[in-house]
Design an enzyme around this catalytic site. Structure first.
Site, mmCIF file in Angstrom:
data_model
loop_
_atom_site.group_PDB
_atom_site.id
_atom_site.type_symbol
_atom_site.label_atom_id
_atom_site.label_comp_id
_atom_site.label_asym_id
_atom_site.label_seq_id
_atom_site.Cartn_x
_atom_site.Cartn_y
_atom_site.Cartn_z
ATOM 1 N N GLU A 182 0.795 -1.222 0.000
ATOM 2 C CA GLU A 182 0.000 0.000 0.000
ATOM 3 C C GLU A 182 0.831 1.277 0.000
ATOM 4 O O GLU A 182 0.414 2.297 -0.557
ATOM 5 C CB GLU A 182 -0.938 0.018 1.222
ATOM 6 C CG GLU A 182 -1.998 -1.064 1.221
ATOM 7 C CD GLU A 182 -3.013 -0.892 0.108
ATOM 8 O OE1 GLU A 182 -3.145 0.222 -0.443
ATOM 9 O OE2 GLU A 182 -3.673 -1.884 -0.247
ATOM 10 N N SER A 197 -61.059 -7.837 30.247
ATOM 11 C CA SER A 197 -61.457 -7.899 31.660
ATOM 12 C C SER A 197 -60.287 -7.958 32.624
ATOM 13 O O SER A 197 -60.498 -7.893 33.841
ATOM 14 C CB SER A 197 -62.368 -9.105 31.879
ATOM 15 O OG SER A 197 -63.606 -8.904 31.242
#
Length: 790
Positions: free
Chosen positions: A93, A368
């Site tokens: 690189e 309920s």
């Protein structure tokens, strides 16, 4: 050429030189100023930020649950990377990495030469510093301005960071393909090892990838990756970073990739997701901070409870009605403290990170299951007792709101306790009206239910919330019944510590809010125990004390849920069970994310949700000794029995019965009068009288001697019998009239006794019916509507 001409040429040349030099100087000055402006404007502070670190989550025992991070990489210091990797990356690189100052003009020329010679791009002109700047500071757009900014940023980075620091950042942040950011993740992903343990061949292979992760992936393109690796090894040898022997040995090494596994999923994702949400809400942290700051988060999760819930929810046999996409959620809490012990937020086999949590985020009408919170608990606080009576009859509560019980069954006078046990709807609405709707709403709000202004209707008694509520909120509210009237606020985090060991915020202290008198709370527990023992929640029974309440909401009254005859489909949208033992409170919801004609329940809260509760809780407590609910000190049982609720409806019914009896008596009297008149007319027709008022002459007959004799007239013959007959008939009619008048009262009394007896028998019969009918379709009328339930 004359001297004059020469002087003119010299003057013009001097003038041109002066102008050219001036322009050049101005250009250089302009370029320098532009460069400095860019240099000063570029912010490279992102490079100095603390690198992201994993956050660790702990259970109630202090053991690690899981580690999470939103970082794409796992940051490692440079000395944790082998020299071979460092040299391989530099070789391919940026060969002059340690010589240049951010931009390598020699490197650009060298890369151009190598690329031209090989016929392909084998080296890049950008330095490692430039690539780092592009990765961390700029977008990937390909423009001249970005290239200029990138170059200037590289110079600035070189001025402020050492070469080792730059290389360390690069190796941690660069992309190595296949989802691996940074060298450590790449080593784990491709070879299943730590970066420090990489061989020379493996190091060269990884160094070969960043140039083009797609083209040099050893997973997808192994041959291209191998050729690129060999090139890296050759460059390393050419640059003197390795020997030729090392190059050749590494080239001959076979590429052996690790077996790729599925991405790791955090353990107990539902619980961890809730913990993240709580950290955001209570500690003011962002998700980014939570997942990247290296926090240590200590939670209340009980492994035995959490594992029990997850095991049950993985078993499809507990969800037999699944038509595809059936969902459910459960929350389990410690009633004494509010500590959340376990959460399962969905039935998804592969739960995704931060997916929707049906246990904590889902808001549905509770049916309920809301009755104990909003109706019965406030009633007990107002002095009503379990034996006080409510008249269960069809009642218009105003605004044409006429709720009905399941199957339109009516039960006359029932106790407050029986109405709760059997989940009758009309008594619940009547009781809310009796105590005052505002009192009920205020109590439920204190219990943590988020009510809306439009919820101020009597239909809220049956769970008709406009917004709905979550299992977490319901479980929290029920802690007051299990904890002697003190509601325990839910929490899942005990403390958060940062990576330096400093406390973030403060440690959590249990928060208890007294809402109900201890005696009233214990009375409610006894009533809710009977719901499980003899009422709608029998599927929750286990070998230890259990109390709880079912909840069911009906399908919406819309055309989609009508049959071919226009009748409402008998189905359920949401089914609930909220219950508790002395050790645990749990809330279960069952339903579909989107209810439609192909996806709805045919069960009730008393069946599968109650069964889920039983299975999870019994497994969670299998090693816990059985204990009873603790009776509070100075417990005073309020039996009740003297109060009558909805009595005005009874008065209306009695008045209607009296009016009906009066009409019947009048009709009977008219019939008797007609009969009497007919008899009188008949008698008058038979009684023929002479003008003088004497009887008509009798027929003359002769005896045996031929002398005339006088025979009595037909009227005389019939006079006595007719009188006697008429008198007797009148007496019978009179008696009959008396009996008719007395009969209705007697019949009414007998009917009432018979009705009470039938009601009692009916209640007993209903108590042993199958669970599918036990729930009474708890919320068959959960919204006030001008239409009566069918």
């Amino acid at each position: 050429m004359t001297t004059q001409i020469k002087l003119k040429i010299a003057a013009l040349s001097l003038l041109f030189l002066i102008v050219f030099t001036g322009l050049g100087t101005a250009t250089v000055a302009w370029c320098w100023n532009s460069y400095m402006n860019i240099y000063r404007a570029i912010d490279i502070s992102a490079l100095s930020k603390e690198p992201p670190r994993s956050t660790v989550f702990y259970d109630s025992n202090g053991d690690v649950i899981t580690e999470l991070t939103n970082s794409r990489m796992e940051y490692m210091p440079l000395d944790q990377f082998p020299k071979t990797v460092q040299e391989a990356v530099i070789a391919v690189e940026d060969a002059r990495f340690r010589e240049h100052q951010g931009i390598d003009f020699n490197g650009i020329a060298r890369a151009f030469y190598h690329n031209w010679k090989s016929g392909e791009t084998v080296q890049g002109g950008s330095t490692i510093t430039q690539q780092l700047a592009k990765t961390l500071l700029f977008s990937p757009e390909q423009t001249y301005s970005r290239k200029i900014n990138e170059a200037v940023a590289s110079i600035k980075i070189e001025n402020e960071y050492s070469k080792d620091q730059i290389l360390e950042l690069y190796l941690n942040y660069i992309y190595f393909g296949e989802g691996a950011w940074g060298l450590q993740r790449a080593a784990e992903s491709y070879f299943g090892k730590q970066a420090m343990d990489l061989t020379l061949s493996e190091s060269a292979l990884l160094a070969a990838i960043p140039k083009s992760p797609t083209n040099y992936s050893p997973v997808k393109k192994p041959e291209q990756a191998k050729e690129r690796r060999n090139l890296v090894l050759s460059l390393m040898a050419e640059q003197g970073r390795i020997t030729e022997a090392e190059r050749d040995s590494a080239r001959n090494e076979e590429i052996k990739l690790a077996i790729r596994t599925e991405p790791k999923v955090a353990k107990h994702p539902s619980f961890v997701d809730h913990v993240i949400n709580e950290a955001i809400d209570k500690y003011g942290l962002t998700e980014q901070q939570i997942l990247s700051s290296g926090y240590h988060i200590y939670t209340t999760m009980a492994p035995t409870v959490q594992n029990a819930a997850e095991e049950v929810y993985k078993d499809a046999s507990f969800f037999p009605e699944d038509a595809g996409g059936l969902q459910s959620g459960i929350v389990l809490m410690q009633p004494q403290t509010g500590a959340v012990l376990g959460i399962v937020g969905s039935r998804n086999l592969k739960q995704e990170f931060r997916e929707f949590n049906y246990a904590t985020q889902n808001e549905r009408q509770p049916g309920s299951a809301i009755k104990p919170i909003l109706v019965y608990a406030p009633a007990l606080s107002e002095g009503y007792g379990p034996k006080d009576k409510i008249f269960d009859a069809e009642t218009d509560f105003g605004g044409s709101y006429t709720p009905m019980n399941y199957m339109r069954q009516l039960h006359g006078w029932v106790t407050l306790e029986d109405a709760l046990i059997q989940s009758y709807n009309i008594p619940a609405v009547a009781l809310l009206k009796e105590i005052g709707i505002d009192n009920g709403l205020a109590f439920a709000s204190k219990a943590g239910l988020r009510l809306q202004p439009e919820d101020r209707t009597l239909g809220i008694a049956l769970g008709g919330m406009s917004r709905g509520t979550s299992p977490l909120a319901m479980a929290q509210a029920y802690t007051m019944f299990a904890n002697q009237g003190n509601m325990a606020k839910a929490y899942a985090i005990t403390k958060i510590v940062d990576r330096k060991g400093q406390l973030v915020g403060s440690e959590t202290v249990p928060v208890l809010e007294p809402l109900l008198d201890p005696s009233a709370a214990f009375t409610m527990t006894r009533m809710l125990e009977e719901v499980v023992n003899d009422g709608t929640g029998q599927s929750a029974q286990m070998d230890r004390p259990v109390a709880g309440k079912t909840g069911t909401t009906q399908l919406p009254d819309i055309p989609e849920f009508k049959d071919e005859n226009g009748n409402q489909i008998d189905g359920t949208k949401d089914a609930w069970f909220v219950g508790y033992t002395p050790e645990l409170v749990a809330a279960v919801w069952l339903g579909y994310e989107k209810t439609n004609k192909d996806h709805y329940l045919t069960t009730t809260g008393g069946r599968y949700p109650a069964a889920l509760f039983k299975e999870v809780v019994s497994r969670a407590l299998q090693d816990v000794p059985v204990s009873d609910f603790e009776e509070p000190e100075s417990y005073a049982y309020v039996r009740g029995g003297s109060k009558r609720i909805n009595g005005e409806q009874e008065a209306i019914l009695l008045a209607a019965a009296a009016a009906e009896k009066a009409a019947r008596d009048k009709e009977q009297a008219q019939k008797q009068a007609l009969i009497a008149k007919a008899e009188a007319d008949k008698a008058a027709a038979l009684a023929v009288k002479t003008p003088s008022g004497k009887d008509k002459p009798a027929d003359t007959k002769k005896d045996n001697n031929g002398k005339p004799t006088t025979a009595p007239s037909n009227a005389d013959k019939n006079k006595a019998p007719t009188t006697a007959s008429t008198t007797k008939k009148d007496t019978d009619n009179k008696d009959n009239t008396k009996n008719d008048k007395a009969a209705p009262a007697k019949d009414q009394k007998t009917a009432a006794v018979s009705k009470d007896s039938n009601d009692k028998n009916k209640t007993k019969n209903e108590a042993v019916n199958s669970n599918s009918s036990k729930d009474n379709k708890d919320n068959k009328n959960n919204n006030e509507s001008p239409k009566k339930a069918k």
